[in-house]
Design an enzyme around this catalytic site. Sequence first.
Site, short mmCIF file in Angstrom:
data_model
loop_
_atom_site.label_atom_id
_atom_site.label_comp_id
_atom_site.label_asym_id
_atom_site.label_seq_id
_atom_site.Cartn_x
_atom_site.Cartn_y
_atom_site.Cartn_z
N ALA A 102 -10.01 4.67 19.28
CA ALA A 102 -10.39 5.56 20.38
C ALA A 102 -9.75 6.93 20.22
CB ALA A 102 -9.98 4.93 21.71
N ASP A 144 2.48 -1.69 -4.52
CA ASP A 144 1.06 -1.35 -4.68
C ASP A 144 0.57 -1.99 -5.96
OD1 ASP A 144 -0.64 1.30 -3.29
OD2 ASP A 144 -1.48 0.30 -5.05
N GLU A 203 -2.50 14.30 7.96
CA GLU A 203 -2.09 14.80 6.65
C GLU A 203 -1.76 16.28 6.75
OE1 GLU A 203 -4.69 13.54 3.45
OE2 GLU A 203 -4.95 11.60 4.43
N CYS A 236 -10.39 9.58 7.70
CA CYS A 236 -10.31 8.76 8.92
C CYS A 236 -11.45 8.95 9.92
CB CYS A 236 -8.99 9.02 9.62
SG CYS A 236 -7.58 8.44 8.67
N PHE A 238 -11.82 10.37 20.03
CA PHE A 238 -11.62 11.48 20.98
C PHE A 238 -11.33 12.79 20.24
CE2 PHE A 238 -10.85 10.25 25.57
CZ PHE A 238 -11.45 9.00 25.48
N GLY A 267 0.01 4.49 -0.23
CA GLY A 267 -0.92 5.62 -0.13
C GLY A 267 -0.41 6.71 0.78
N GLY A 276 0.83 -1.21 0.00
CA GLY A 276 0.00 0.00 0.00
C GLY A 276 0.86 1.25 0.00
P1 NAD Z 1 -4.79 5.02 0.46
O1 NAD Z 1 -6.05 4.69 -0.21
O2 NAD Z 1 -4.13 6.33 0.19
O3 NAD Z 1 -3.69 3.89 0.14
C1 NAD Z 1 -3.95 2.53 0.17
C2 NAD Z 1 -3.20 1.87 -0.98
O4 NAD Z 1 -3.28 0.45 -0.84
C3 NAD Z 1 -3.77 2.19 -2.37
O5 NAD Z 1 -2.77 2.80 -3.17
C4 NAD Z 1 -4.20 0.81 -2.93
O6 NAD Z 1 -3.98 0.68 -4.32
C5 NAD Z 1 -3.28 -0.12 -2.15
N1 NAD Z 1 -3.76 -1.50 -2.07
C6 NAD Z 1 -5.00 -1.95 -1.72
N2 NAD Z 1 -5.03 -3.30 -1.74
C7 NAD Z 1 -3.79 -3.71 -2.10
C8 NAD Z 1 -3.19 -4.99 -2.28
N3 NAD Z 1 -3.88 -6.13 -2.07
N4 NAD Z 1 -1.90 -5.05 -2.67
C9 NAD Z 1 -1.19 -3.92 -2.88
N5 NAD Z 1 -1.70 -2.68 -2.72
C10 NAD Z 1 -2.98 -2.57 -2.32
O7 NAD Z 1 -5.05 4.87 2.02
P2 NAD Z 1 -4.30 5.62 3.21
O8 NAD Z 1 -4.87 6.97 3.43
O9 NAD Z 1 -2.82 5.47 3.04
O10 NAD Z 1 -4.77 4.73 4.45
C11 NAD Z 1 -4.30 3.41 4.63
C12 NAD Z 1 -4.72 2.94 6.01
O11 NAD Z 1 -4.11 3.77 7.01
C13 NAD Z 1 -6.22 3.01 6.28
O12 NAD Z 1 -6.57 1.92 7.08
C14 NAD Z 1 -6.38 4.30 7.06
O13 NAD Z 1 -7.50 4.26 7.91
C15 NAD Z 1 -5.10 4.34 7.86
N6 NAD Z 1 -4.66 5.69 8.24
C16 NAD Z 1 -4.74 6.72 7.37
C17 NAD Z 1 -4.27 7.98 7.74
C18 NAD Z 1 -4.33 9.16 6.79
O14 NAD Z 1 -4.06 10.25 7.22
N7 NAD Z 1 -4.66 8.97 5.53
C19 NAD Z 1 -3.69 8.16 8.99
C20 NAD Z 1 -3.62 7.07 9.86
C21 NAD Z 1 -4.09 5.84 9.48
C1 UDX Z 2 -6.54 12.48 11.72
C2 UDX Z 2 -5.81 12.35 13.07
O1 UDX Z 2 -5.48 13.67 13.54
C3 UDX Z 2 -4.56 11.52 12.91
O2 UDX Z 2 -3.94 11.33 14.18
C4 UDX Z 2 -4.95 10.17 12.33
O3 UDX Z 2 -3.79 9.39 12.14
C5 UDX Z 2 -5.68 10.34 11.01
O4 UDX Z 2 -6.83 11.19 11.20
P1 UDX Z 2 -6.19 13.95 9.54
O5 UDX Z 2 -7.57 13.51 9.23
O6 UDX Z 2 -5.13 13.78 8.52
O7 UDX Z 2 -5.67 13.19 10.85
O8 UDX Z 2 -6.20 15.51 9.93
P2 UDX Z 2 -6.65 16.29 11.25
O9 UDX Z 2 -5.66 17.36 11.48
O10 UDX Z 2 -6.95 15.43 12.37
O11 UDX Z 2 -7.99 17.02 10.76
C6 UDX Z 2 -9.17 16.28 10.50
C7 UDX Z 2 -10.29 17.23 10.20
O12 UDX Z 2 -10.66 17.98 11.36
C8 UDX Z 2 -9.95 18.29 9.15
O13 UDX Z 2 -11.05 18.50 8.31
C9 UDX Z 2 -9.67 19.53 9.97
O14 UDX Z 2 -9.86 20.72 9.28
C10 UDX Z 2 -10.67 19.37 11.09
N1 UDX Z 2 -10.30 20.09 12.32
C11 UDX Z 2 -9.14 19.78 12.96
C12 UDX Z 2 -11.16 21.05 12.83
O15 UDX Z 2 -12.22 21.32 12.26
N2 UDX Z 2 -10.81 21.70 13.98
C13 UDX Z 2 -9.66 21.42 14.65
O16 UDX Z 2 -9.42 22.05 15.70
C14 UDX Z 2 -8.80 20.44 14.13
#
Ligand code: NAD
Ligand code: UDX
Length: 485
Positions: free
Chosen positions: A219, A33, A161, A273, A223, A10, A8
């Site tokens: 959790a 990927d 992000e 998320c 929160f 991503g 993955g």
């Molecule tokens: P994403 O969609 O950006 O990336 C996932 C990638 O996995 C895709 O590119 C997809 O093509 C690939 N994929 C799917 N199945 C596959 C397979 N069988 N083999 C190879 N590649 C495969 O997702 P993301 O935002 O990176 O999130 C990934 C996980 O991390 C999720 O569970 C999400 O909840 C968690 N997470 C995301 C964030 C965030 O900020 N985006 C933060 C913390 C945790």
């Molecule tokens: C969140 C968690 O913060 C991170 O720890 C987890 O790994 C993934 O999910 P993310 O979604 O990337 O991260 O961004 P975050 O900064 O948490 O903001 C999420 C949303 O809440 C955004 O739309 C942001 O604008 C909004 N936000 C954030 C508010 O409206 N008010 C705030 O005070 C903070």
Amino acid sequence: MVKICCIGAGYVGGPTMAVIALKCPDIEVVVVDISSPRIAGWNSDRLPIYEPGLDDVVKQCRGRNLSFSTEVHRHVGDADIVFVSVNTPTKTCGLGAGKAADLTYWESAARMIADVSVSDKIVVEKSTVPVKTAEAIEKILAHNGRGFSYQILSNPEFLAEGTAIRDLLSPDRVLVGGRRDTAAGSAAVDLLAGVYARWVPQDRIITTNLWSAELSKLAANAFLAQRISSVNAVSALCEATGADIAEVAHSVGKDARIGSRFLSASVGFGGSCFQKDILNLVYICECYGLPEVASYWREVIRINDYQKSRFVNRVVSSMFNTVAGKKVAVLGFAFKKDTGDTRETPAIDVCKGLLGDKAVVSIYDPQVAGEQVARDLAMNKFDWDHPRHLQPLEQLSATDLEKQVAVAADAYEAAKDAHAVCILTEWDEFRGLDYRRMFQGMQKPAFVFDGRNVVEVAKLREIGFVVYSIGKPLDDWLKDMPAVA
Ligand code: NAD
Ligand code: UDX
């Protein structure tokens, strides 16, 4: 040399592995990927995701000990540690639709690991998964593996992000859950904790049992989202009473037990998320026979939906209860600043609400391309994914989209001849805009609806705008036109 393979590439897999590669030059890190355009992006000068500082880190390591590949089987097969960082979206059909996590990608990754392994492995859950997922994965690997041994660890990711590189370089904590009650499980936990210990202070590396690690991630997101819904709920009361949400949040946050961060009122939280993980938590609670706990967390999403519809209703009611045929500039489409990600962005719901009232919307975002905006607005949202206070919008035809939606090259072009400006993402550049110039080019009365509290309200009122800013004392104009939520 230890080999790490991450399935993955991503928003999580890419940046996380790039930082591990940066900090551990003796470890070979391969990110794989199934999406070849994504991998091509990681191998090019234009990375597939926008994240401040990411380019630099990738440039330093790519070709040294970091690579990106579509040869999934080969790299998974001989890796010592396999991170699984695939997407785990909300299920859209079948049992648990609209709530449960869809583990299709997860399960197929687990089965593939079992199929292609040529050595023992540590398999790390990096994706956010329901509590007890590790047990399911253990079963799949035990029943399909060909004699190799697997240790499953839960190592959820807490990066946000827009600040991913900073968060990864200096995390508040790293969590490693595993079967510490067995020698092999304990060794696996130590090995992974040891990788992070190369740059993360020991007191920030927490080891727990598997279920605690899995549940801590859900959790923590619940929160965080709850804080935003709390401050947003209070913002509605501020508007009704003349209190100012910035002053209230500041005063509340000064209490060390509460803390000042993550208390910015907004048009609503977005991102891939929060909603997904809370829905998942709600589903898990229901499955374990805890309906009161489930409904407690469901309210966090209800308030978020309420906040988005409240915003749309405020815009429409302020403008004589109709925006039909009126140009409305939308500044910001990403779900927060410093990312081009639009997953679950409140801008989609707000734009759909305005389009449902027949507005002509002109959108500007510094990081979101026109094609992405068109894809997002054409997408048919699921019932459970639509604020219940907004009129359900029929899917827009391509012609309607063309007639009603335009993407502008900058904020001034978006606002030209518009009746109103809606600020939906807190990009820094929106703070420094020449609002006087904008005002001159707009229809009168000219409105600013600030969903992120970025403008200086008094200054804009002085220019002549009617200004609405979430949770701030209302203009007399707005007081006369109460929004029905
Ligand atoms: P994403 O969609 O950006 O990336 C996932 C990638 O996995 C895709 O590119 C997809 O093509 C690939 N994929 C799917 N199945 C596959 C397979 N069988 N083999 C190879 N590649 C495969 O997702 P993301 O935002 O990176 O999130 C990934 C996980 O991390 C999720 O569970 C999400 O909840 C968690 N997470 C995301 C964030 C965030 O900020 N985006 C933060 C913390 C945790
Ligand atoms: C969140 C968690 O913060 C991170 O720890 C987890 O790994 C993934 O999910 P993310 O979604 O990337 O991260 O961004 P975050 O900064 O948490 O903001 C999420 C949303 O809440 C955004 O739309 C942001 O604008 C909004 N936000 C954030 C508010 O409206 N008010 C705030 O005070 C903070």
